[in-house]
Design a protein around this motif. Structure first.
Motif, PDB file in Angstrom:
ATOM      1  N   ASP A  37       0.803  -1.232   0.000  1.00 59.36           N
ATOM      2  CA  ASP A  37       0.000   0.000   0.000  1.00 59.36           C
ATOM      3  C   ASP A  37       0.837   1.284   0.000  1.00 59.36           C
ATOM      4  N   ARG A  38       2.137   1.167  -0.268  1.00 62.30           N
ATOM      5  CA  ARG A  38       2.984   2.354  -0.257  1.00 62.30           C
ATOM      6  C   ARG A  38       3.937   2.342  -1.450  1.00 62.30           C
ATOM      7  N   ARG A  39       3.909   3.444  -2.188  1.00 61.64           N
ATOM      8  CA  ARG A  39       4.803   3.611  -3.337  1.00 61.64           C
ATOM      9  C   ARG A  39       5.205   5.072  -3.450  1.00 61.64           C
ATOM     10  N   GLU A  40       6.254   5.301  -4.224  1.00 64.84           N
ATOM     11  CA  GLU A  40       6.648   6.666  -4.531  1.00 64.84           C
ATOM     12  C   GLU A  40       5.683   7.272  -5.538  1.00 64.84           C
ATOM     13  N   ARG A  41       5.709   8.575  -5.632  1.00 61.54           N
ATOM     14  CA  ARG A  41       5.004   9.247  -6.719  1.00 61.54           C
ATOM     15  C   ARG A  41       5.815   9.034  -7.991  1.00 61.54           C
ATOM     16  N   MET A  42       5.148   9.170  -9.128  1.00 61.28           N
ATOM     17  CA  MET A  42       5.831   9.022 -10.415  1.00 61.28           C
ATOM     18  C   MET A  42       6.874  10.113 -10.568  1.00 61.28           C
ATOM     19  N   HIS A  43       8.025   9.715 -11.049  1.00 60.75           N
ATOM     20  CA  HIS A  43       9.119  10.642 -11.311  1.00 60.75           C
ATOM     21  C   HIS A  43      10.081   9.978 -12.288  1.00 60.75           C
ATOM     22  N   GLY A  44      11.183  10.623 -12.578  1.00 62.53           N
ATOM     23  CA  GLY A  44      12.129  10.055 -13.526  1.00 62.53           C
ATOM     24  C   GLY A  44      13.562  10.238 -13.083  1.00 62.53           C
ATOM     25  N   HIS A  45      14.449   9.505 -13.752  1.00 64.20           N
ATOM     26  CA  HIS A  45      15.878   9.585 -13.489  1.00 64.20           C
ATOM     27  C   HIS A  45      16.632   9.571 -14.808  1.00 64.20           C
ATOM     28  N   ASN A  46      17.832  10.077 -14.748  1.00 67.50           N
ATOM     29  CA  ASN A  46      18.806   9.875 -15.803  1.00 67.50           C
ATOM     30  C   ASN A  46      19.724   8.763 -15.285  1.00 67.50           C
ATOM     31  N   PHE A  47      19.450   7.540 -15.725  1.00 71.31           N
ATOM     32  CA  PHE A  47      20.202   6.377 -15.261  1.00 71.31           C
ATOM     33  C   PHE A  47      21.508   6.265 -16.044  1.00 71.31           C
ATOM     34  N   ALA A  48      22.614   5.983 -15.353  1.00 71.16           N
ATOM     35  CA  ALA A  48      23.908   5.751 -15.988  1.00 71.16           C
ATOM     36  C   ALA A  48      24.258   4.273 -15.814  1.00 71.16           C
ATOM     37  N   VAL A  49      24.890   3.706 -16.831  1.00 72.64           N
ATOM     38  CA  VAL A  49      25.226   2.283 -16.836  1.00 72.64           C
ATOM     39  C   VAL A  49      26.729   2.123 -17.020  1.00 72.64           C
ATOM     40  N   GLN A  50      27.319   1.242 -16.221  1.00 73.88           N
ATOM     41  CA  GLN A  50      28.727   0.860 -16.357  1.00 73.88           C
ATOM     42  C   GLN A  50      28.788  -0.646 -16.485  1.00 73.88           C
ATOM     43  N   ILE A  51      29.676  -1.126 -17.329  1.00 73.32           N
ATOM     44  CA  ILE A  51      29.795  -2.566 -17.545  1.00 73.32           C
ATOM     45  C   ILE A  51      31.252  -2.969 -17.409  1.00 73.32           C
ATOM     46  N   SER A  52      31.499  -4.038 -16.655  1.00 66.73           N
ATOM     47  CA  SER A  52      32.828  -4.631 -16.540  1.00 66.73           C
ATOM     48  C   SER A  52      32.763  -6.025 -17.140  1.00 66.73           C
ATOM     49  N   ILE A  53      33.676  -6.298 -18.062  1.00 60.04           N
ATOM     50  CA  ILE A  53      33.711  -7.588 -18.748  1.00 60.04           C
ATOM     51  C   ILE A  53      35.066  -8.217 -18.479  1.00 60.04           C
ATOM     52  N   THR A  54      35.064  -9.401 -17.903  1.00 62.38           N
ATOM     53  CA  THR A  54      36.303 -10.118 -17.608  1.00 62.38           C
ATOM     54  C   THR A  54      36.382 -11.339 -18.502  1.00 62.38           C
ATOM     55  N   GLY A  55      37.514 -11.482 -19.168  1.00 66.52           N
ATOM     56  CA  GLY A  55      37.683 -12.615 -20.067  1.00 66.52           C
ATOM     57  C   GLY A  55      39.130 -12.860 -20.408  1.00 66.52           C
ATOM     58  N   GLU A  56      39.340 -13.733 -21.364  1.00 65.07           N
ATOM     59  CA  GLU A  56      40.677 -14.139 -21.780  1.00 65.07           C
ATOM     60  C   GLU A  56      41.144 -13.305 -22.970  1.00 65.07           C
ATOM     61  N   PRO A  57      42.310 -12.653 -22.837  1.00 63.57           N
ATOM     62  CA  PRO A  57      42.836 -11.944 -23.994  1.00 63.57           C
ATOM     63  C   PRO A  57      43.278 -12.943 -25.074  1.00 63.57           C
TER      64      PRO A  57
END
Length: 174
Positions: A37-57
């Motif tokens: 029965d509890r939520r935030e009011r509608m709003h927005g964000h500017n979401f930023a994404v960072q990705i780390s990829i680990t693998g074999e060279p």
């Protein structure tokens, strides 16, 4: 340790590439649900994404084509840009189609949205935690990132502002 045991132990050279380009972002509307029965009011964000990829060279000392990694991540961010996001798996929110509307029912109230403005994601809530997990799953499930390089680990960070981020990860099964 016997010679045969030592021979069975092999090491794999791993490298991690971290990507956090300006284009790896999206703007989206949402509300966070806290309880039945509890939520935030509608709003927005500017979401930023960072990705780390680990693998074999490879033999050339590279894990993969960074350009491909960036294009995949940017396309995924673009797919969420300028939408109102709703959780399709919330235990507290019911969604139904009604003509050109998606109606979100929460705590006995109906909240109508134009279908053309909404994306329903397969998550429990629209939070940085769930968005990080969703993006990580999409990167793995669609197989595009795995096709670029022999990846062992993937980490996705999503922030909704300075000092507020969540991290989700994937590790290749051993």
């Amino acid at each position: 340790m016997t010679a045969s045991t030592a021979a069975e132990l092999t090491t794999v050279e791993l490298t991690t590439v971290e990507l956090f380009k300006d284009a790896m972002k999206f703007s989206a509307g949402h509300f966070t649900i806290f309880s039945e029965d509890r939520r935030e009011r509608m709003h927005g964000h500017n979401f930023a994404v960072q990705i780390s990829i680990t693998g074999e060279p490879d033999d050339n000392g590279m894990m993969g084509d960074y350009g491909q990694f960036k294009r995949i991540a940017i396309a995924l961010c673009d797919s969420l840009d300028e939408w109102f996001l709703l959780p399709g798996r919330s235990p507290h929110l019911t969604l139904r189609e009604d003509g050109e509307y998606v109606v979100a029912e929460f705590a006995g109230r109906a909240i109508p949205f134009l279908r053309s403005d909404v994306q329903v994601l397969p998550v429990r809530n629209i939070t940085v935690e769930e968005l990080a997990r969703y993006l990580c799953d999409r990167l793995i499930d669609e197989g595009k990132v795995l096709a670029v390089a022999p990846i062992h680990r993937l980490t996705v960070k999503v922030s909704s502002g300075p000092g507020q981020q969540a991290v989700a990860g994937w590790r290749r099964p051993v």
